[in-house]
Motif scaffolding. Structure first.
Motif, PDB file in Angstrom:
ATOM      1  N   ASP A 126       0.820  -1.218   0.000  1.00  0.00           N
ATOM      2  CA  ASP A 126       0.000   0.000   0.000  1.00  0.00           C
ATOM      3  C   ASP A 126       0.849   1.262   0.000  1.00  0.00           C
ATOM      4  N   GLY A 127       2.031   1.197  -0.633  1.00  0.00           N
ATOM      5  CA  GLY A 127       2.855   2.386  -0.782  1.00  0.00           C
ATOM      6  C   GLY A 127       3.595   2.837   0.454  1.00  0.00           C
ATOM      7  N   GLU A 128       3.641   2.020   1.504  1.00  0.00           N
ATOM      8  CA  GLU A 128       4.370   2.402   2.705  1.00  0.00           C
ATOM      9  C   GLU A 128       5.812   1.919   2.625  1.00  0.00           C
ATOM     10  N   VAL A 129       6.649   2.449   3.509  1.00  0.00           N
ATOM     11  CA  VAL A 129       8.058   2.073   3.582  1.00  0.00           C
ATOM     12  C   VAL A 129       8.304   1.387   4.921  1.00  0.00           C
ATOM     13  N   VAL A 130       8.952   0.229   4.871  1.00  0.00           N
ATOM     14  CA  VAL A 130       9.305  -0.510   6.087  1.00  0.00           C
ATOM     15  C   VAL A 130      10.751  -0.164   6.434  1.00  0.00           C
ATOM     16  N   LEU A 131      10.930   0.438   7.598  1.00  0.00           N
ATOM     17  CA  LEU A 131      12.245   0.895   8.047  1.00  0.00           C
ATOM     18  C   LEU A 131      12.711   0.001   9.193  1.00  0.00           C
ATOM     19  N   VAL A 132      13.943  -0.514   9.088  1.00  0.00           N
ATOM     20  CA  VAL A 132      14.510  -1.408  10.102  1.00  0.00           C
ATOM     21  C   VAL A 132      15.788  -0.774  10.646  1.00  0.00           C
ATOM     22  N   TYR A 133      15.875  -0.703  11.969  1.00  0.00           N
ATOM     23  CA  TYR A 133      17.050  -0.125  12.636  1.00  0.00           C
ATOM     24  C   TYR A 133      17.625  -1.161  13.600  1.00  0.00           C
ATOM     25  N   GLN A 134      18.952  -1.299  13.580  1.00  0.00           N
ATOM     26  CA  GLN A 134      19.616  -2.251  14.473  1.00  0.00           C
ATOM     27  C   GLN A 134      20.983  -1.696  14.859  1.00  0.00           C
ATOM     28  N   SER A 135      21.182  -1.475  16.157  1.00  0.00           N
ATOM     29  CA  SER A 135      22.448  -0.946  16.661  1.00  0.00           C
ATOM     30  C   SER A 135      22.531  -1.218  18.158  1.00  0.00           C
ATOM     31  N   HIS A 136      23.750  -1.379  18.661  1.00  0.00           N
ATOM     32  CA  HIS A 136      23.927  -1.602  20.095  1.00  0.00           C
ATOM     33  C   HIS A 136      23.619  -0.336  20.903  1.00  0.00           C
ATOM     34  N   LEU A 137      23.553   0.811  20.232  1.00  0.00           N
ATOM     35  CA  LEU A 137      23.216   2.061  20.922  1.00  0.00           C
ATOM     36  C   LEU A 137      21.729   2.172  21.242  1.00  0.00           C
ATOM     37  N   LYS A 138      20.899   1.413  20.529  1.00  0.00           N
ATOM     38  CA  LYS A 138      19.440   1.433  20.724  1.00  0.00           C
ATOM     39  C   LYS A 138      18.896   2.862  20.633  1.00  0.00           C
ATOM     40  N   GLY A 139      19.296   3.527  19.568  1.00  0.00           N
ATOM     41  CA  GLY A 139      18.855   4.909  19.358  1.00  0.00           C
ATOM     42  C   GLY A 139      17.719   5.031  18.368  1.00  0.00           C
ATOM     43  N   CYS A 140      16.762   4.104  18.430  1.00  0.00           N
ATOM     44  CA  CYS A 140      15.644   4.141  17.479  1.00  0.00           C
ATOM     45  C   CYS A 140      14.790   5.396  17.650  1.00  0.00           C
ATOM     46  N   ALA A 141      14.759   5.963  18.860  1.00  0.00           N
ATOM     47  CA  ALA A 141      13.973   7.181  19.072  1.00  0.00           C
ATOM     48  C   ALA A 141      14.508   8.327  18.224  1.00  0.00           C
ATOM     49  N   LEU A 142      15.825   8.387  18.059  1.00  0.00           N
ATOM     50  CA  LEU A 142      16.414   9.418  17.203  1.00  0.00           C
ATOM     51  C   LEU A 142      15.969   9.238  15.755  1.00  0.00           C
ATOM     52  N   ILE A 143      15.909   7.987  15.289  1.00  0.00           N
ATOM     53  CA  ILE A 143      15.484   7.713  13.914  1.00  0.00           C
ATOM     54  C   ILE A 143      14.033   8.148  13.715  1.00  0.00           C
ATOM     55  N   LYS A 144      13.178   7.849  14.676  1.00  0.00           N
ATOM     56  CA  LYS A 144      11.769   8.249  14.555  1.00  0.00           C
ATOM     57  C   LYS A 144      11.627   9.767  14.502  1.00  0.00           C
ATOM     58  N   GLY A 145      12.403  10.464  15.321  1.00  0.00           N
ATOM     59  CA  GLY A 145      12.338  11.919  15.291  1.00  0.00           C
ATOM     60  C   GLY A 145      12.807  12.493  13.966  1.00  0.00           C
ATOM     61  N   ILE A 146      13.884  11.916  13.405  1.00  0.00           N
ATOM     62  CA  ILE A 146      14.390  12.405  12.119  1.00  0.00           C
ATOM     63  C   ILE A 146      13.370  12.169  11.009  1.00  0.00           C
ATOM     64  N   VAL A 147      12.728  11.004  11.017  1.00  0.00           N
ATOM     65  CA  VAL A 147      11.741  10.695   9.976  1.00  0.00           C
ATOM     66  C   VAL A 147      10.575  11.680  10.038  1.00  0.00           C
ATOM     67  N   ARG A 148      10.075  11.940  11.230  1.00  0.00           N
ATOM     68  CA  ARG A 148       8.978  12.912  11.357  1.00  0.00           C
ATOM     69  C   ARG A 148       9.440  14.312  10.951  1.00  0.00           C
ATOM     70  N   GLY A 149      10.665  14.664  11.324  1.00  0.00           N
ATOM     71  CA  GLY A 149      11.177  15.976  10.949  1.00  0.00           C
ATOM     72  C   GLY A 149      11.351  16.131   9.453  1.00  0.00           C
TER      73      GLY A 149
END
Length: 285
Positions: A126-149
């Protein structure tokens, strides 16, 4: 490794909201008091985690909320510094799909010889994008903020649906990103306008709405064509006496005029003659 533009952006983020004095305190608690961040360099990712944790203790915000709030403001800085890496034909979802390639090219500019992006993305249904994040820093919140920004800066707001998260025990973070459907608001507004718009009224319906129903009021029957004026008045008086209106206001009645008084007749005086003889009748037979 973390891009220098990210750490420099965090420094500006704290200074603008908390001031220079609190920034020095946060930097001292994080153990990077003597660090000078340059946008063209890369730094250990643990420094960003330490700074976010220190700000969390100072403000009472959770580290994840600190990173997400910061990521929302960081998006504009990334577009300014690395905007030439983005194809002008791309929409926000295209930028997210190419995020792995973009992050690696950004790291190469900062001197990282063997960059490895913690983010991968692919087109979903349905035209969506699946984003996968993996890091020992566990900084997924930063990724979510950047995407919204990014969506806000490109004037294409997005919605994130998080499927799994490393902070909840998953091995990787996965989220679906799709454009916000503003047409739903437009359809709702149009439906409300249709409900508030009165339907078209015919001329007879409009007249009845404006002047009300007059069926309960007594009507005067039309007089016959051969009736005299006196007969018409007599019929009207009879109608108003026998059929009073529903309201308490009595209808006006036509009263008969009083007869003229009988005045004594006054003899007429003939006009005087030219000779002054008043005894001469005025008209001779």
């Amino acid at each position: 490794m973390v891009l220098g533009v990210i750490l420099l952006g965090f420094q500006n983020y704290v200074r603008e909201r908390l001031g220079e004095e609190l920034w020095r305190t946060i930097r001292n608690e994080a153990g990077v008091a003597e660090r000078v961040y340059l946008p063209s360099q890369s730094y250990p990712g643990e420094e960003l985690s330490a700074l976010a944790t220190s700000m969390s203790r100072m403000t009472g915000m959770s580290p994840a909320l600190v990173l997400e709030s910061f990521g929302d403001t960081l998006a504009s800085d990334l577009l300014k510094v690395y905007g030439n890496l983005i194809d002008p034909r791309w929409r926000v979802l295209d930028v997210i799909v190419h995020s792995e390639e973009l992050i690696e090219r950004m790291a190469q500019r900062s001197g990282d010889v063997t960059p490895q992006s913690p983010v991968t993305a692919r087109w979903g249904r349905d035209g969506e994008v699946v984003l996968v994040y993996q890091s020992h820093l566990k900084g997924c919140a930063l990724i979510k903020g950047i995407v919204r920004g990014l969506g806000a800066n490109l004037e294409q707001p997005v919605i994130l649906d998080e499927g799994r998260c490393m902070l909840a025990g998953a091995t990787a973070c996965e989220m679906a990103v799709r454009l916000e459907r503003t047409t739903q608001l437009t359809e709702r507004a149009q439906g409300l306008a249709r409900r508030l718009t009165p339907p078209a009224m015919s001329r007879s319906a409009l007249k009845a709405a404006l002047f009300g129903d007059r069926s309960d009021m007594p009507s005067v029957p039309p007089p016959p064509a051969s009736s005299s004026k006196q007969e018409v008045l007599s019929a009207w008086r009879t109608e108003t006496k026998t059929s009073p209106p529903a309201s308490s206001v009595a209808p006006a009645r036509i009263s008969s005029l009083p007869a003229a008084p009988n005045l004594p007749s006054t003899p007429s005086t003939p006009p005087p003659s030219e000779g002054g003889d008043t005894s001469e009748p005025w008209r001779r037979r």
